[in-house]
Motif scaffolding. Structure first.
Motif, PDB file in Angstrom:
ATOM      1  N   GLU A 164       8.715  65.569  27.315  1.00 25.61           N
ATOM      2  CA  GLU A 164       8.093  66.019  28.385  1.00 25.61           C
ATOM      3  C   GLU A 164       7.744  64.865  29.500  1.00 25.61           C
ATOM      4  N   GLU A 165       7.766  64.758  30.504  1.00 26.06           N
ATOM      5  CA  GLU A 165       7.478  63.574  31.442  1.00 26.06           C
ATOM      6  C   GLU A 165       6.894  64.137  32.742  1.00 26.06           C
ATOM      7  N   VAL A 166       6.024  63.581  33.355  1.00 27.42           N
ATOM      8  CA  VAL A 166       5.905  63.913  34.843  1.00 27.42           C
ATOM      9  C   VAL A 166       6.073  62.736  35.690  1.00 27.42           C
ATOM     10  N   THR A 167       7.131  63.203  36.620  1.00 29.38           N
ATOM     11  CA  THR A 167       7.926  62.026  37.285  1.00 29.38           C
ATOM     12  C   THR A 167       7.308  62.433  38.881  1.00 29.38           C
ATOM     13  N   LEU A 168       7.087  61.022  39.683  1.00 24.41           N
ATOM     14  CA  LEU A 168       6.820  61.378  41.142  1.00 24.41           C
ATOM     15  C   LEU A 168       8.011  61.264  42.078  1.00 24.41           C
ATOM     16  N   PHE A 169       8.546  61.958  42.964  1.00 23.42           N
ATOM     17  CA  PHE A 169       9.414  61.922  43.844  1.00 23.42           C
ATOM     18  C   PHE A 169       8.890  61.891  45.183  1.00 23.42           C
ATOM     19  N   LEU A 194       5.469  63.858  45.184  1.00 20.76           N
ATOM     20  CA  LEU A 194       5.341  65.114  44.573  1.00 20.76           C
ATOM     21  C   LEU A 194       5.037  65.092  43.068  1.00 20.76           C
ATOM     22  N   GLN A 195       4.523  65.426  42.147  1.00 22.53           N
ATOM     23  CA  GLN A 195       4.571  65.376  40.768  1.00 22.53           C
ATOM     24  C   GLN A 195       5.421  66.501  40.521  1.00 22.53           C
ATOM     25  N   VAL A 196       6.435  66.416  39.427  1.00 25.37           N
ATOM     26  CA  VAL A 196       7.303  67.133  38.946  1.00 25.37           C
ATOM     27  C   VAL A 196       7.174  67.095  37.442  1.00 25.37           C
ATOM     28  N   SER A 197       7.315  68.036  36.759  1.00 17.70           N
ATOM     29  CA  SER A 197       7.451  68.104  35.243  1.00 17.70           C
ATOM     30  C   SER A 197       8.648  68.057  34.809  1.00 17.70           C
ATOM     31  N   VAL A 198       9.246  67.181  34.216  1.00 20.17           N
ATOM     32  CA  VAL A 198      10.694  67.100  33.700  1.00 20.17           C
ATOM     33  C   VAL A 198      10.870  67.292  32.243  1.00 20.17           C
ATOM     34  N   SER A 199      11.585  68.134  31.679  1.00 21.30           N
ATOM     35  CA  SER A 199      11.746  68.335  30.261  1.00 21.30           C
ATOM     36  C   SER A 199      13.083  67.808  29.781  1.00 21.30           C
ATOM     37  N   PHE A 200      13.235  66.742  29.111  1.00 27.03           N
ATOM     38  CA  PHE A 200      14.452  66.254  28.504  1.00 27.03           C
ATOM     39  C   PHE A 200      14.927  66.742  27.166  1.00 27.03           C
ATOM     40  N   VAL A 201      16.124  67.530  27.262  1.00 24.60           N
ATOM     41  CA  VAL A 201      16.521  67.809  26.030  1.00 24.60           C
ATOM     42  C   VAL A 201      17.747  67.245  25.437  1.00 24.60           C
ATOM     43  N   SER A 202      17.665  67.007  24.187  1.00 23.27           N
ATOM     44  CA  SER A 202      19.157  65.986  23.604  1.00 23.27           C
ATOM     45  C   SER A 202      19.146  66.226  22.229  1.00 23.27           C
ATOM     46  N   LYS A 203      20.216  66.818  21.510  1.00 25.12           N
ATOM     47  CA  LYS A 203      20.264  66.955  20.222  1.00 25.12           C
ATOM     48  C   LYS A 203      19.285  67.747  19.661  1.00 25.12           C
TER      49      LYS A 203
END
Length: 314
Positions: free
Chosen positions: A94-99, A80-89
């Motif tokens: 934005e990345e798309v990851t397969l799980f 499943l393609q999942v959109s992941v937002s990484f937030v730091s400082k």
């Protein structure tokens, strides 16, 4: 055959022979109904169970939400393609990851932590639908995941701390053209080491190589290394004669695993530490245990020499 709305004005077909359904681009169109017993094609794809394969047509029959439909093999995946937002400082990427479909919440969190920890030495928190994702055994379907749903990941290195290992400072530590000074340490808990201190000369400029190794040997696998030219003006605090050497990124140091800080300066003299302690307790109840480093041939040991401080996040 498919028709768009403008073509409908010129095509004369019995309405009973046509059926509305989305095309491959999810746009509604009219199709000749070759199988009147089949319901309209599902608007959205989701989780399903493969019923049969059709090698001749390169398709699969899949039961989705109680309805069996035929899909091209390219449209069916066990990931499943999942959109992941990484937030730091204050930054965001934005990345798309397969799980895998059968991945559990616990496995998802651990995969993200491993990936970010390896790359940045950071601690992560994963959020789904506004709440932190609990480390349960529920799979993606039970969690309510769907294609391109969004996860939020906050990344934090934690507060930065400094740990000193010597009781006092002296002068006159000398170096040859091939000197190696190192000290090995281990931590009572996982920390993210940001760097270590290096004593400076009180007058001269001195050059060499600084590195951080995995294991109790000055010649072990290098996790970070850099050529440096050091001068008194580079001291961390006035009068300290300590240069704060920082890695390119913080490095995760696992609990009870040995690592070695190495200083290889060429010629000249610097300050050095005395009255070194074997065990030092730092902030956040981090206990650092120092030990002899193999191939530390210039005299640095637990009791005296180079590497006066460690800088870490916890």
């Amino acid at each position: 055959k498919s028709f768009n709305l403008s073509e409908m004005e010129t095509v004369q077909l019995n309405r009973n022979e046509l059926i509305w359904r989305p095309d491959n681009d999810c746009r509604w169109a009219l199709y000749t109904n070759t199988g009147r017993d089949l319901p309209p094609r599902l608007k959205e794809k989701g989780f399903g169970i493969i019923q049969s394969t059709k090698p001749d047509s390169n398709s699969l029959s899949v039961r989705v939400g109680g309805v069996i439909e035929d899909f091209s093999r390219d449209d069916v995946s066990n990931e499943l393609q999942v959109s992941v937002s990484f937030v730091s400082k204050g930054t965001r990427r934005e990345e798309v990851t397969l799980f895998p479909i059968q991945a559990t919440a616990k496995e998802i969190v651990e995969k993200i932590e491993e990936s970010e920890g390896k790359d940045t030495g950071a601690a992560c928190q994963v959020y789904w639908k506004g709440k932190e994702l609990a480390r349960t055994s529920e799979n993606l379907e039970k969690l309510g995941f769907f294609p391109m749903c969004k996860l939020l990941v906050t990344i934090s290195l934690g507060k930065s701390y400094s740990l000193a290992r010597f009781g006092r400072k002296s002068y006159g530590w000398g170096y040859s053209s091939s000197s190696t000074d190192g000290v090995t340490f281990s931590s009572s808990k996982d920390i993210r080491l940001a760097g270590f201190g290096v004593y400076l000369s009180d007058s001269d400029t001195i050059s060499g190589r600084l590195k951080f190794c995995e294991g109790p040997d000055c010649n072990a696998n290098e996790l970070d290394a850099n050529e440096v030219t050091l001068s008194k003006e580079m001291e961390d605090e006035p009068g300290s004669q300590i240069y704060r050497y920082m890695f390119r990124r913080p490095i995760l140091c696992k609990a009870e695993v040995k690592y070695t800080c190495v200083v290889q300066l060429r010629s000249g003299t610097t300050a050095y530490g005395n009255d070194g302690q074997t065990t030092v307790t730092g902030e956040k109840d981090v206990v650092i245990t120092f030990s002899h480093a193999q191939n530390s041939g210039n005299g640095t040991s637990v009791s005296s020499g180079q590497v006066p401080t460690l800088y870490y996040h916890a």
